[in-house]
Design an enzyme around this catalytic site. Structure first.
Site, PDB file in Angstrom:
ATOM      1  N   CYS A 282     -75.355   1.702 -41.920  1.00 37.34           N
ATOM      2  CA  CYS A 282     -75.546   2.443 -40.664  1.00 37.34           C
ATOM      3  C   CYS A 282     -76.503   3.620 -40.790  1.00 37.34           C
ATOM      4  CB  CYS A 282     -74.192   2.932 -40.171  1.00 37.34           C
ATOM      5  SG  CYS A 282     -73.143   1.586 -39.636  1.00 37.34           S
TER       6      CYS A 282
HETATM    7  N1  LIG Z   1     -70.069  -1.924 -41.447  1.00 40.88           N
HETATM    8  C1  LIG Z   1     -69.949  -0.803 -40.746  1.00 40.88           C
HETATM    9  O1  LIG Z   1     -69.374   0.173 -41.214  1.00 40.88           O
HETATM   10  C2  LIG Z   1     -70.484  -0.711 -39.334  1.00 40.88           C
HETATM   11  C3  LIG Z   1     -70.060   0.361 -38.548  1.00 40.88           C
HETATM   12  C4  LIG Z   1     -70.509   0.464 -37.253  1.00 40.88           C
HETATM   13  C5  LIG Z   1     -71.415  -0.472 -36.759  1.00 40.88           C
HETATM   14  N2  LIG Z   1     -71.849  -1.499 -37.541  1.00 40.88           N
HETATM   15  C6  LIG Z   1     -72.773  -2.471 -36.945  1.00 40.88           C
HETATM   16  O2  LIG Z   1     -72.061  -3.659 -36.631  1.00 40.88           O
HETATM   17  C7  LIG Z   1     -72.903  -4.800 -36.815  1.00 40.88           C
HETATM   18  C8  LIG Z   1     -72.266  -5.757 -37.808  1.00 40.88           C
HETATM   19  O3  LIG Z   1     -72.143  -5.092 -39.052  1.00 40.88           O
HETATM   20  P1  LIG Z   1     -71.193  -5.593 -40.214  1.00 40.88           P
HETATM   21  O4  LIG Z   1     -71.091  -4.473 -41.173  1.00 40.88           O
HETATM   22  O5  LIG Z   1     -69.941  -6.172 -39.661  1.00 40.88           O
HETATM   23  O6  LIG Z   1     -72.100  -6.755 -40.828  1.00 40.88           O
HETATM   24  P2  LIG Z   1     -71.631  -7.898 -41.859  1.00 40.88           P
HETATM   25  O7  LIG Z   1     -72.859  -8.336 -42.539  1.00 40.88           O
HETATM   26  O8  LIG Z   1     -70.450  -7.445 -42.644  1.00 40.88           O
HETATM   27  O9  LIG Z   1     -71.113  -9.060 -40.896  1.00 40.88           O
HETATM   28  C9  LIG Z   1     -71.943  -9.758 -40.046  1.00 40.88           C
HETATM   29  C10 LIG Z   1     -71.439 -11.206 -39.993  1.00 40.88           C
HETATM   30  O10 LIG Z   1     -72.242 -11.906 -39.048  1.00 40.88           O
HETATM   31  C11 LIG Z   1     -72.473 -13.202 -39.557  1.00 40.88           C
HETATM   32  N3  LIG Z   1     -73.643 -13.727 -38.869  1.00 40.88           N
HETATM   33  C12 LIG Z   1     -74.953 -13.494 -39.086  1.00 40.88           C
HETATM   34  N4  LIG Z   1     -75.709 -14.128 -38.176  1.00 40.88           N
HETATM   35  C13 LIG Z   1     -74.854 -14.767 -37.361  1.00 40.88           C
HETATM   36  C14 LIG Z   1     -75.027 -15.606 -36.232  1.00 40.88           C
HETATM   37  N5  LIG Z   1     -76.218 -15.850 -35.729  1.00 40.88           N
HETATM   38  N6  LIG Z   1     -73.926 -16.112 -35.662  1.00 40.88           N
HETATM   39  C15 LIG Z   1     -72.696 -15.875 -36.158  1.00 40.88           C
HETATM   40  N7  LIG Z   1     -72.472 -15.078 -37.221  1.00 40.88           N
HETATM   41  C16 LIG Z   1     -73.540 -14.532 -37.806  1.00 40.88           C
HETATM   42  C17 LIG Z   1     -72.628 -13.011 -41.039  1.00 40.88           C
HETATM   43  O11 LIG Z   1     -72.390 -14.199 -41.752  1.00 40.88           O
HETATM   44  C18 LIG Z   1     -71.558 -11.949 -41.302  1.00 40.88           C
HETATM   45  O12 LIG Z   1     -70.310 -12.509 -41.611  1.00 40.88           O
HETATM   46  C19 LIG Z   1     -74.261  -4.259 -37.266  1.00 40.88           C
HETATM   47  O13 LIG Z   1     -75.069  -4.065 -36.138  1.00 40.88           O
HETATM   48  C20 LIG Z   1     -73.897  -2.911 -37.851  1.00 40.88           C
HETATM   49  O14 LIG Z   1     -74.977  -1.992 -37.777  1.00 40.88           O
HETATM   50  C21 LIG Z   1     -71.373  -1.647 -38.825  1.00 40.88           C
END
Ligand SMILES: NC(=O)c1ccc[n+]([C@@H]2O[C@H](COP(=O)([O-])OP(=O)(O)OC[C@H]3O[C@@H](n4cnc5c(N)ncnc54)[C@H](O)[C@@H]3O)[C@@H](O)[C@H]2O)c1
Length: 441
Positions: A282
């Protein structure tokens, strides 16, 4: 929060009724650090939840009740699997059976620091194929202001459905803080803004079923900007305190003592702490979504660029500290055994994304250091030319220098002080311990 802020009619009223009755079938696209805990909360609230992910390995684990996200215990996943309230699939055609979709896919930066929207686009292409009247779709991935209206809406509208009438579209920023035992998905207030008033209201009703506090805002753009303000606030304050740390180092002032004393001010000051650099998915990334978009609006995001520059210097600063500390005991970095404590990007989690430990280790390795590490959360490191296995903490005893990069609470710092001959502490993990062996940031 008032129960209904606008009167819903027709399809909107029917969907709201299904949501309130918990008969709405909930879908979550992207079962990562954000999507899996969200899916679990809605399943716990009594909904039938389907997680959709492109990773077969992840869907298989979810279906087997095996968690890969620290904040979701195996037992909880197994219980929800046995009750039949949670399943995971890779086949997007299930969208045809679902009433709501939360999109939680990655939003990384390209090498050029431009937003990589390919994951959102690909998820929306799948939704557009199976979208049907009476659906609520919420984008949760962090992104630039305007994404929901300018990118997602046209893709979904291509299916011939009218937003606010046939389907409902919102943005709701995800604020999860992995590893935080006090604030988790359920009790972190949820901001939501829709394309139309009816969209916002349905989004509000949806989250209110599973989460403690919902904060509706007037548009998707406001909701998108909220997240970027929050993360830019952190980026810039960390940049400021890192710059203060560089100044204090030059002036031989203990920056940690300065911050602790400043934090006694009961108003007008929020403590931030210096460190070896930014990590995670982030803070190092999201503000650049904002600067990219603001450039298009004719405004240079100068605070963001400056903070990004200062924070980017911190791994180099730590490496210089290690080099100087070794020089002081008559050892060059080249050939010295350097043991890193903690490689995850922050305390008590296993997430390696953008971890500054990687920069520090590669820089030291490039200067000839012989690297090893201990991290109870990261058993193996196979990244960017580093092929290492985590060693027991006792390995610190054989090192010429120990570098604390991540201050995991599982580490035995008293034993470390006994074992190590030299410690560069980038996190003030040795706070309260005094020894000539310790070099602080
Ligand atoms: N991790 C954090 O602390 C956090 C906090 C706030 C916001 N975010 C935001 O949330 C979003 C997700 O982050 P995350 O940390 O969960 O990511 P992550 O990489 O842990 O998870 C994303 C998931 O999406 C899947 N994926 C990718 N492309 C896909 C598709 N086309 N269809 C279906 N699944 C798909 C991946 O396989 C993965 O399991 C990002 O935009 C991130 O910036 C993350």
């Amino acid at each position: 929060m008032p129960e209904a802020q606008i009167a819903l009619i027709d399809g909107a009223a029917a969907l709201a009724e299904k949501i309130r009755a918990r008969t709405a079938r909930v879908g979550v696209i992207g079962l990562g650090y954000v999507g899996l805990p969200l899916a679990v909360e809605f399943a716990n609230a009594g909904f039938s939840v389907t997680g959709i992910d492109v990773s077969e390995a992840k869907t298989e684990k979810v279906n087997a009740g095996v968690s890969y996200v620290g904040d979701v215990p195996d037992a909880e996943l197994s219980r929800l699997r046995s009750s039949g309230r949670l399943r995971a699939v890779t086949d997007f055609s299930v969208i045809a059976e679902l009433d709501t979709i939360n999109i939680c896919v990655p939003t990384p930066l390209r090498k050029t620091k431009d937003p990589d929207m390919s994951y959102i686009v690909s998820a929306c292409q799948e939704i557009a194929k199976y979208c049907h009247p009476g659906m609520l779709i919420i984008l949760e991935s962090t992104t630039y202001p305007g994404t929901t209206d300018e990118l997602v809406l046209p893709m979904l509208a291509e299916a011939g459905l009218e937003v606010g009438k046939d389907f409902f579209l919102c943005f709701s920023p995800e604020r999860v803080d992995p590893g935080n035992p006090k604030y988790q998905t359920r009790n972190i207030p949820k901001v939501v803004g829709g394309v139309t008033e009816a969209c916002t209201e349905i989004g509000r009703i949806f989250y209110a079923q599973a989460l403690e506090t919902v904060v509706p805002v007037s548009s998707t753009q406001v909701a998108e900007m909220v997240k970027l303000l929050e993360n830019t606030f952190r980026l810039i304050n960390i940049g400021l305190v890192n710059e203060i740390a560089l100044m204090c180092d030059r002036m031989r002032i203990n920056v940690w003592e300065v911050i602790d004393a400043a934090a006694t001010k009961p108003f007008g000051f929020v403590p931030f702490y210096p460190g070896p650099g930014l990590g995670g998915h982030c803070i190092p990334i999201d503000p650049f979504y904002l600067s990219w978009k603001s450039k298009q609006a004719g405004i240079e995001a100068r605070f963001i660029e400056l903070a990004g520059y200062i924070n980017g210097q911190m791994p180099h600063f730590v490496v210089d500290k290690v080099q100087n500390a070794l020089n002081d005991v008559g050892k060059p970095v080249k050939g010295s055994r350097i043991h890193v404590m903690g490689v995850a990007y922050k305390r008590d989690i296993d997430d390696m994304r953008e971890s500054p430990a990687l920069d520090v280790m590669l820089l030291l390795q490039n200067r000839g250091g012989v690297m090893s590490y201990s991290d109870p959360h990261v058993p193996v490191l196979r990244l960017d030319g580093l092929h290492l296995d985590s060693q027991p903490e006792s390995a610190a005893a054989g090192a010429d220098c120990v570098v604390i990069i991540t201050d995991h609470s599982a580490f035995d710092y008293a034993a470390l002080l006994e074992r190590a001959s030299l410690i560069v502490d980038s996190r003030n993990a040795m706070k309260g311990r005094s020894s000539g062996k310790i070099v602080r940031l």
